[in-house]
Write a protein that holds these residues in place. Structure first.
Motif, PDB file in Angstrom:
ATOM      1  N   ASN A 154     -14.373  13.931  -8.895  1.00 48.77           N
ATOM      2  CA  ASN A 154     -15.030  12.835  -9.961  1.00 48.77           C
ATOM      3  C   ASN A 154     -16.581  12.631  -9.829  1.00 48.77           C
ATOM      4  OD1 ASN A 154     -12.468  11.972 -10.754  1.00 48.77           O
ATOM      5  ND2 ASN A 154     -12.087  10.770  -8.872  1.00 48.77           N
ATOM      6  N   VAL A 155     -16.942  14.020  -9.169  1.00 48.17           N
ATOM      7  CA  VAL A 155     -18.476  13.953  -9.230  1.00 48.17           C
ATOM      8  C   VAL A 155     -18.842  15.129 -10.231  1.00 48.17           C
ATOM      9  CG1 VAL A 155     -20.301  14.590  -7.471  1.00 48.17           C
ATOM     10  CG2 VAL A 155     -18.606  13.315  -6.813  1.00 48.17           C
ATOM     11  N   THR A 156     -20.070  14.524 -10.972  1.00 54.68           N
ATOM     12  CA  THR A 156     -20.447  15.459 -12.213  1.00 54.68           C
ATOM     13  C   THR A 156     -21.862  15.578 -11.712  1.00 54.68           C
ATOM     14  OG1 THR A 156     -20.597  13.955 -14.001  1.00 54.68           O
ATOM     15  CG2 THR A 156     -18.762  15.271 -13.880  1.00 54.68           C
ATOM     16  N   ALA A 157     -22.598  16.787 -11.912  1.00 55.58           N
ATOM     17  CA  ALA A 157     -23.953  16.600 -11.924  1.00 55.58           C
ATOM     18  C   ALA A 157     -24.527  17.648 -12.984  1.00 55.58           C
ATOM     19  CB  ALA A 157     -24.375  17.400 -10.510  1.00 55.58           C
ATOM     20  N   LYS A 158     -26.013  17.615 -13.364  1.00 57.46           N
ATOM     21  CA  LYS A 158     -26.753  18.066 -14.468  1.00 57.46           C
ATOM     22  C   LYS A 158     -28.029  18.380 -14.092  1.00 57.46           C
ATOM     23  CE  LYS A 158     -25.807  17.394 -18.941  1.00 57.46           C
ATOM     24  NZ  LYS A 158     -25.822  16.605 -20.297  1.00 57.46           N
ATOM     25  N   SER A 159     -28.378  19.415 -14.774  1.00 61.51           N
ATOM     26  CA  SER A 159     -29.927  19.647 -14.521  1.00 61.51           C
ATOM     27  C   SER A 159     -30.494  20.261 -15.983  1.00 61.51           C
ATOM     28  CB  SER A 159     -30.008  20.896 -13.331  1.00 61.51           C
ATOM     29  OG  SER A 159     -31.570  21.089 -13.429  1.00 61.51           O
ATOM     30  N   GLU A 160     -31.579  19.964 -16.350  1.00 62.86           N
ATOM     31  CA  GLU A 160     -32.161  20.634 -17.573  1.00 62.86           C
ATOM     32  C   GLU A 160     -32.405  22.007 -17.299  1.00 62.86           C
ATOM     33  OE1 GLU A 160     -33.966  20.378 -21.562  1.00 62.86           O
ATOM     34  OE2 GLU A 160     -32.857  18.920 -20.373  1.00 62.86           O
ATOM     35  N   PHE A 161     -33.129  22.506 -16.339  1.00 59.61           N
ATOM     36  CA  PHE A 161     -33.043  23.738 -15.803  1.00 59.61           C
ATOM     37  C   PHE A 161     -32.264  24.338 -15.217  1.00 59.61           C
ATOM     38  CE2 PHE A 161     -38.347  23.462 -15.562  1.00 59.61           C
ATOM     39  CZ  PHE A 161     -38.307  23.026 -16.970  1.00 59.61           C
ATOM     40  N   PRO A 162     -31.554  25.664 -15.431  1.00 63.05           N
ATOM     41  CA  PRO A 162     -30.621  26.358 -14.817  1.00 63.05           C
ATOM     42  C   PRO A 162     -30.786  26.308 -13.043  1.00 63.05           C
ATOM     43  CG  PRO A 162     -31.169  27.231 -16.533  1.00 63.05           C
ATOM     44  CD  PRO A 162     -32.359  26.559 -16.327  1.00 63.05           C
ATOM     45  N   ILE A 163     -29.758  26.009 -12.369  1.00 63.40           N
ATOM     46  CA  ILE A 163     -29.581  25.954 -10.657  1.00 63.40           C
ATOM     47  C   ILE A 163     -28.573  27.243 -10.516  1.00 63.40           C
ATOM     48  CG2 ILE A 163     -29.184  24.928  -8.872  1.00 63.40           C
ATOM     49  CD1 ILE A 163     -30.112  22.199 -10.125  1.00 63.40           C
ATOM     50  N   ARG A 164     -29.277  28.093  -9.924  1.00 68.05           N
ATOM     51  CA  ARG A 164     -28.420  29.222  -9.286  1.00 68.05           C
ATOM     52  C   ARG A 164     -28.537  29.212  -7.794  1.00 68.05           C
ATOM     53  NH1 ARG A 164     -31.068  31.111 -13.979  1.00 68.05           N
ATOM     54  NH2 ARG A 164     -29.874  31.994 -15.692  1.00 68.05           N
ATOM     55  N   THR A 165     -29.532  28.823  -7.298  1.00 65.23           N
ATOM     56  CA  THR A 165     -29.814  28.725  -5.635  1.00 65.23           C
ATOM     57  C   THR A 165     -30.424  27.446  -5.535  1.00 65.23           C
ATOM     58  OG1 THR A 165     -32.167  29.333  -5.764  1.00 65.23           O
ATOM     59  CG2 THR A 165     -30.249  31.179  -5.945  1.00 65.23           C
ATOM     60  N   LYS A 166     -30.249  27.238  -3.893  1.00 69.52           N
ATOM     61  CA  LYS A 166     -31.012  26.056  -3.389  1.00 69.52           C
ATOM     62  C   LYS A 166     -32.249  25.574  -3.724  1.00 69.52           C
ATOM     63  CE  LYS A 166     -30.149  25.176   0.853  1.00 69.52           C
ATOM     64  NZ  LYS A 166     -29.878  25.385   2.409  1.00 69.52           N
ATOM     65  N   GLU A 167     -33.035  27.022  -4.075  1.00 71.80           N
ATOM     66  CA  GLU A 167     -34.539  26.834  -4.305  1.00 71.80           C
ATOM     67  C   GLU A 167     -34.821  26.470  -5.603  1.00 71.80           C
ATOM     68  OE1 GLU A 167     -33.616  28.875  -0.636  1.00 71.80           O
ATOM     69  OE2 GLU A 167     -32.738  29.514  -2.509  1.00 71.80           O
ATOM     70  N   ASP A 168     -33.697  26.464  -6.553  1.00 71.53           N
ATOM     71  CA  ASP A 168     -33.884  26.016  -7.936  1.00 71.53           C
ATOM     72  C   ASP A 168     -33.733  24.627  -8.114  1.00 71.53           C
ATOM     73  OD1 ASP A 168     -34.074  28.709  -8.816  1.00 71.53           O
ATOM     74  OD2 ASP A 168     -31.904  28.759  -9.073  1.00 71.53           O
ATOM     75  N   VAL A 169     -33.327  23.718  -7.021  1.00 66.99           N
ATOM     76  CA  VAL A 169     -33.143  22.636  -6.974  1.00 66.99           C
ATOM     77  C   VAL A 169     -34.471  21.548  -7.186  1.00 66.99           C
ATOM     78  CG1 VAL A 169     -32.168  20.623  -6.198  1.00 66.99           C
ATOM     79  CG2 VAL A 169     -30.812  22.639  -5.928  1.00 66.99           C
ATOM     80  N   PRO A 170     -35.199  21.732  -6.458  1.00 66.67           N
ATOM     81  CA  PRO A 170     -36.619  20.968  -6.362  1.00 66.67           C
ATOM     82  C   PRO A 170     -37.290  20.963  -7.915  1.00 66.67           C
ATOM     83  CG  PRO A 170     -36.475  22.097  -4.442  1.00 66.67           C
ATOM     84  CD  PRO A 170     -35.403  22.670  -5.190  1.00 66.67           C
ATOM     85  N   PHE A 171     -37.882  20.204  -8.358  1.00 64.78           N
ATOM     86  CA  PHE A 171     -38.673  20.230  -9.583  1.00 64.78           C
ATOM     87  C   PHE A 171     -39.814  21.209  -9.587  1.00 64.78           C
ATOM     88  CE2 PHE A 171     -36.670  15.919 -10.013  1.00 64.78           C
ATOM     89  CZ  PHE A 171     -36.164  16.078 -11.207  1.00 64.78           C
ATOM     90  N   LEU A 172     -40.017  21.952 -10.557  1.00 61.44           N
ATOM     91  CA  LEU A 172     -41.137  22.740 -10.555  1.00 61.44           C
ATOM     92  C   LEU A 172     -42.437  21.903 -11.078  1.00 61.44           C
ATOM     93  CD1 LEU A 172     -39.739  25.813 -12.661  1.00 61.44           C
ATOM     94  CD2 LEU A 172     -39.982  25.570 -10.272  1.00 61.44           C
ATOM     95  N   ASP A 173     -43.473  22.408 -10.628  1.00 60.14           N
ATOM     96  CA  ASP A 173     -44.738  21.762 -10.831  1.00 60.14           C
ATOM     97  C   ASP A 173     -45.300  22.729 -12.037  1.00 60.14           C
ATOM     98  OD1 ASP A 173     -47.321  21.100 -11.466  1.00 60.14           O
ATOM     99  OD2 ASP A 173     -48.161  21.456  -9.291  1.00 60.14           O
ATOM    100  N   VAL A 174     -44.816  22.427 -13.325  1.00 61.07           N
ATOM    101  CA  VAL A 174     -45.057  23.318 -14.378  1.00 61.07           C
ATOM    102  C   VAL A 174     -46.432  23.306 -14.954  1.00 61.07           C
ATOM    103  CG1 VAL A 174     -42.634  22.762 -15.286  1.00 61.07           C
ATOM    104  CG2 VAL A 174     -44.679  21.625 -16.108  1.00 61.07           C
ATOM    105  N   HIS A 175     -47.223  22.285 -14.373  1.00 61.33           N
ATOM    106  CA  HIS A 175     -48.829  22.329 -14.730  1.00 61.33           C
ATOM    107  C   HIS A 175     -49.531  23.383 -14.132  1.00 61.33           C
ATOM    108  CE1 HIS A 175     -48.672  18.743 -17.059  1.00 61.33           C
ATOM    109  NE2 HIS A 175     -47.842  18.195 -16.389  1.00 61.33           N
ATOM    110  N   SER A 176     -48.806  23.961 -12.788  1.00 61.21           N
ATOM    111  CA  SER A 176     -49.630  25.161 -11.877  1.00 61.21           C
ATOM    112  C   SER A 176     -49.058  26.234 -12.243  1.00 61.21           C
ATOM    113  CB  SER A 176     -49.553  24.662 -10.421  1.00 61.21           C
ATOM    114  OG  SER A 176     -47.824  24.859 -10.198  1.00 61.21           O
ATOM    115  N   LEU A 177     -47.974  26.352 -13.350  1.00 58.74           N
ATOM    116  CA  LEU A 177     -47.572  27.781 -13.509  1.00 58.74           C
ATOM    117  C   LEU A 177     -48.232  28.274 -14.975  1.00 58.74           C
ATOM    118  CD1 LEU A 177     -43.692  26.832 -13.046  1.00 58.74           C
ATOM    119  CD2 LEU A 177     -44.902  28.163 -11.610  1.00 58.74           C
ATOM    120  N   PRO A 178     -47.999  29.647 -14.953  1.00 56.44           N
ATOM    121  CA  PRO A 178     -48.425  30.267 -16.309  1.00 56.44           C
ATOM    122  C   PRO A 178     -47.764  29.769 -17.523  1.00 56.44           C
ATOM    123  CG  PRO A 178     -48.096  31.925 -14.572  1.00 56.44           C
ATOM    124  CD  PRO A 178     -47.600  30.611 -14.074  1.00 56.44           C
ATOM    125  N   HIS A 179     -48.403  29.629 -18.509  1.00 54.47           N
ATOM    126  CA  HIS A 179     -47.811  29.253 -19.783  1.00 54.47           C
ATOM    127  C   HIS A 179     -46.856  30.159 -20.164  1.00 54.47           C
ATOM    128  CE1 HIS A 179     -47.799  27.274 -23.726  1.00 54.47           C
ATOM    129  NE2 HIS A 179     -47.435  28.626 -24.201  1.00 54.47           N
TER     130      HIS A 179
END
Length: 197
Positions: A154-179
């Motif tokens: 009875n637990v469902t979860a979603k993420s806009e960005f795909p999550i494959r590893t624990k390292e994918d869970v935190p939000f990315l700072d897209v402003h510091s990434l290359p376009h």
């Protein structure tokens, strides 16, 4: 779920997601049949295929009355990052969310001190605060702890960005990434879905 690639089912990832959230919205059924939702701070633990969520509240009030009449609750945790001026991977925002259905048990320290203490101490884990143990207080606070038990089915979860590893869970700072406007590669997720059909 329409966008299957956004679904998060691994309890390890759900655990990591829960650490991102600052509060939980607890939904109950009001006397007029409408949902009644209140934001609360929380603590939690995952064990034995269940999610245990702990909240606290005063010993009187409308939500307490509703919980006593119907202990079934719905929990909503979410965090949202908006970056309208910095499109990344074709997206203008990113989010994490967890929805869980469960049953709440109202705990008085005088009736079940062990569970009350555990729930009280876990409340400090919300927002990564240092635990101030209940035993260190001179008196027990005049409140109830609510223990909400949710089966993982009875637990469902979603993420806009795909999550494959624990390292994918935190939000990315897209402003510091290359376009980067190249959409996410989800071919592996497509293959995984096909193999389960």
């Amino acid at each position: 779920m329409i966008h299957f690639e956004r679904e998060v089912t691994d309890p390890i990832f759900i655990h990591e997601m829960l650490q991102l959230f600052h509060h939980v919205n607890v939904g109950m059924i009001d006397e007029d049949g409408y949902p009644y939702v209140v934001p609360l701070n929380f603590g939690y633990e995952l064990k034995d295929e269940k999610l245990y969520v702990y909240v606290h509240f005063m010993k009187r009030g409308h939500k307490l009355d509703l919980m006593r009449k119907n202990p079934k609750v719905c929990l909503e945790f979410s965090a949202f990052h908006d970056f309208p001026d910095c499109k990344y991977k074709g997206r203008y925002h990113d989010y994490r969310s967890v929805i869980a259905k469960g049953v709440i048990r109202i705990i008085d320290a005088n009736d079940d001190y062990t569970t009350f203490e555990k729930g009280y101490n876990l409340l400090y884990t919300c927002n990564q605060r240092e635990i101030v143990p209940l035993q260190s207080r001179k008196t027990i606070p005049p409140m109830y702890i609510g223990e909400i038990v949710c089966d993982m089915k009875n637990v469902t979860a979603k993420s806009e960005f795909p999550i494959r590893t624990k390292e994918d869970v935190p939000f990315l700072d897209v402003h510091s990434l290359p376009h980067d406007e190249t959409p996410f590669d989800i071919s592996d997720l497509l293959l995984k879905k096909k193999s389960h059909i």
